[in-house]
Write a protein that holds these residues in place. Structure first.
Motif, PDB file in Angstrom:
ATOM      1  N   PRO A  94       7.102  15.613   7.508  1.00  0.00           N
ATOM      2  CA  PRO A  94       7.986  16.761   7.278  1.00  0.00           C
ATOM      3  C   PRO A  94       9.467  16.436   7.486  1.00  0.00           C
ATOM      4  O   PRO A  94      10.318  16.897   6.721  1.00  0.00           O
ATOM      5  CB  PRO A  94       7.501  17.800   8.281  1.00  0.00           C
ATOM      6  CG  PRO A  94       6.073  17.453   8.519  1.00  0.00           C
ATOM      7  CD  PRO A  94       6.003  15.953   8.414  1.00  0.00           C
ATOM      8  N   GLU A  95       9.784  15.635   8.481  1.00  0.00           N
ATOM      9  CA  GLU A  95      11.178  15.275   8.748  1.00  0.00           C
ATOM     10  C   GLU A  95      11.766  14.477   7.576  1.00  0.00           C
ATOM     11  O   GLU A  95      12.900  14.722   7.149  1.00  0.00           O
ATOM     12  CB  GLU A  95      11.253  14.442  10.025  1.00  0.00           C
ATOM     13  CG  GLU A  95      12.643  13.951  10.355  1.00  0.00           C
ATOM     14  CD  GLU A  95      12.664  13.044  11.583  1.00  0.00           C
ATOM     15  OE1 GLU A  95      13.714  12.449  11.828  1.00  0.00           O
ATOM     16  OE2 GLU A  95      11.632  12.942  12.276  1.00  0.00           O
ATOM     17  N   GLN A  96      10.994  13.536   7.032  1.00  0.00           N
ATOM     18  CA  GLN A  96      11.475  12.716   5.916  1.00  0.00           C
ATOM     19  C   GLN A  96      11.567  13.526   4.628  1.00  0.00           C
ATOM     20  O   GLN A  96      12.471  13.323   3.816  1.00  0.00           O
ATOM     21  CB  GLN A  96      10.579  11.490   5.723  1.00  0.00           C
ATOM     22  CG  GLN A  96      10.618  10.527   6.876  1.00  0.00           C
ATOM     23  CD  GLN A  96      12.022  10.102   7.253  1.00  0.00           C
ATOM     24  OE1 GLN A  96      12.855   9.839   6.389  1.00  0.00           O
ATOM     25  NE2 GLN A  96      12.303  10.058   8.542  1.00  0.00           N
ATOM     26  N   TYR A 123       3.358   6.352   2.116  1.00  0.00           N
ATOM     27  CA  TYR A 123       3.673   7.768   1.973  1.00  0.00           C
ATOM     28  C   TYR A 123       3.070   8.565   3.123  1.00  0.00           C
ATOM     29  O   TYR A 123       3.716   9.421   3.712  1.00  0.00           O
ATOM     30  CB  TYR A 123       3.168   8.321   0.637  1.00  0.00           C
ATOM     31  CG  TYR A 123       3.526   9.773   0.459  1.00  0.00           C
ATOM     32  CD1 TYR A 123       4.786  10.138   0.001  1.00  0.00           C
ATOM     33  CD2 TYR A 123       2.636  10.787   0.803  1.00  0.00           C
ATOM     34  CE1 TYR A 123       5.148  11.468  -0.121  1.00  0.00           C
ATOM     35  CE2 TYR A 123       2.985  12.117   0.676  1.00  0.00           C
ATOM     36  CZ  TYR A 123       4.234  12.455   0.213  1.00  0.00           C
ATOM     37  OH  TYR A 123       4.586  13.772   0.105  1.00  0.00           O
ATOM     38  N   ASP A 124       1.812   8.283   3.442  1.00  0.00           N
ATOM     39  CA  ASP A 124       1.121   9.037   4.487  1.00  0.00           C
ATOM     40  C   ASP A 124       1.753   8.838   5.862  1.00  0.00           C
ATOM     41  O   ASP A 124       1.798   9.764   6.676  1.00  0.00           O
ATOM     42  CB  ASP A 124      -0.355   8.636   4.555  1.00  0.00           C
ATOM     43  CG  ASP A 124      -1.141   9.115   3.350  1.00  0.00           C
ATOM     44  OD1 ASP A 124      -0.677  10.055   2.674  1.00  0.00           O
ATOM     45  OD2 ASP A 124      -2.209   8.538   3.092  1.00  0.00           O
ATOM     46  N   ASN A 155       0.847  -1.186   0.000  1.00  0.00           N
ATOM     47  CA  ASN A 155       0.000   0.000   0.000  1.00  0.00           C
ATOM     48  C   ASN A 155       0.887   1.243   0.000  1.00  0.00           C
ATOM     49  O   ASN A 155       1.303   1.747   1.041  1.00  0.00           O
ATOM     50  CB  ASN A 155      -0.918  -0.007   1.230  1.00  0.00           C
ATOM     51  CG  ASN A 155      -1.935   1.105   1.200  1.00  0.00           C
ATOM     52  OD1 ASN A 155      -1.760   2.098   0.507  1.00  0.00           O
ATOM     53  ND2 ASN A 155      -2.991   0.931   1.965  1.00  0.00           N
ATOM     54  N   TYR A 156       1.190   1.732  -1.192  1.00  0.00           N
ATOM     55  CA  TYR A 156       2.091   2.873  -1.326  1.00  0.00           C
ATOM     56  C   TYR A 156       1.493   4.154  -0.742  1.00  0.00           C
ATOM     57  O   TYR A 156       2.214   4.982  -0.204  1.00  0.00           O
ATOM     58  CB  TYR A 156       2.462   3.084  -2.799  1.00  0.00           C
ATOM     59  CG  TYR A 156       3.343   1.997  -3.341  1.00  0.00           C
ATOM     60  CD1 TYR A 156       4.715   2.030  -3.127  1.00  0.00           C
ATOM     61  CD2 TYR A 156       2.821   0.930  -4.062  1.00  0.00           C
ATOM     62  CE1 TYR A 156       5.545   1.038  -3.612  1.00  0.00           C
ATOM     63  CE2 TYR A 156       3.643  -0.063  -4.557  1.00  0.00           C
ATOM     64  CZ  TYR A 156       4.996  -0.009  -4.325  1.00  0.00           C
ATOM     65  OH  TYR A 156       5.807  -0.988  -4.803  1.00  0.00           O
TER      66      TYR A 156
END
Length: 75
Positions: free
Chosen positions: A16-18, A9-10, A4-5
C-alpha cells in the motif's frame, strides 16, 4: 536465474505504501502535463522538490528535469 516479477510485485511494488507513492508520482506528471510543461515522450522527468521518501508531497512543489542518464530505481 530469471527475474521473478510476480514475487517482486507481491513483496514490494504491491505494498500500500508503494502504491500510494506511485500514485503521487503519476499525479505529479499529469498535473505538469495539464499545465503544458511536459509532454509524452519529451524525455523529461518530473521531480518533487522535497523527495517523497523524505516526506514530500505534490503540494510541496514540482520541477521538470532533463532525463537522467542513470535512472534511479523507483521507490
Amino acid at each position: 536465474m530469471a527475474r521473478n516479477y510476480r514475487r517482486e510485485y507481491d513483496t514490494y511494488q504491491g505494498l500500500p505504501e508503494q502504491i500510494k507513492k506511485r500514485d503521487m508520482r503519476s499525479a505529479a506528471r499529469r498535473k505538469l502535463m495539464k499545465e503544458g510543461k511536459v509532454h509524452k515522450g519529451d524525455g523529461k522527468d518530473v521531480a518533487h522538490v522535497k523527495a517523497l521518501d523524505k516526506g514530500g508531497s505534490n503540494g510541496d512543489g514540482l520541477r521538470v528535469e532533463s532525463k537522467s542518464p542513470f535512472p534511479l530505481p523507483i521507490s
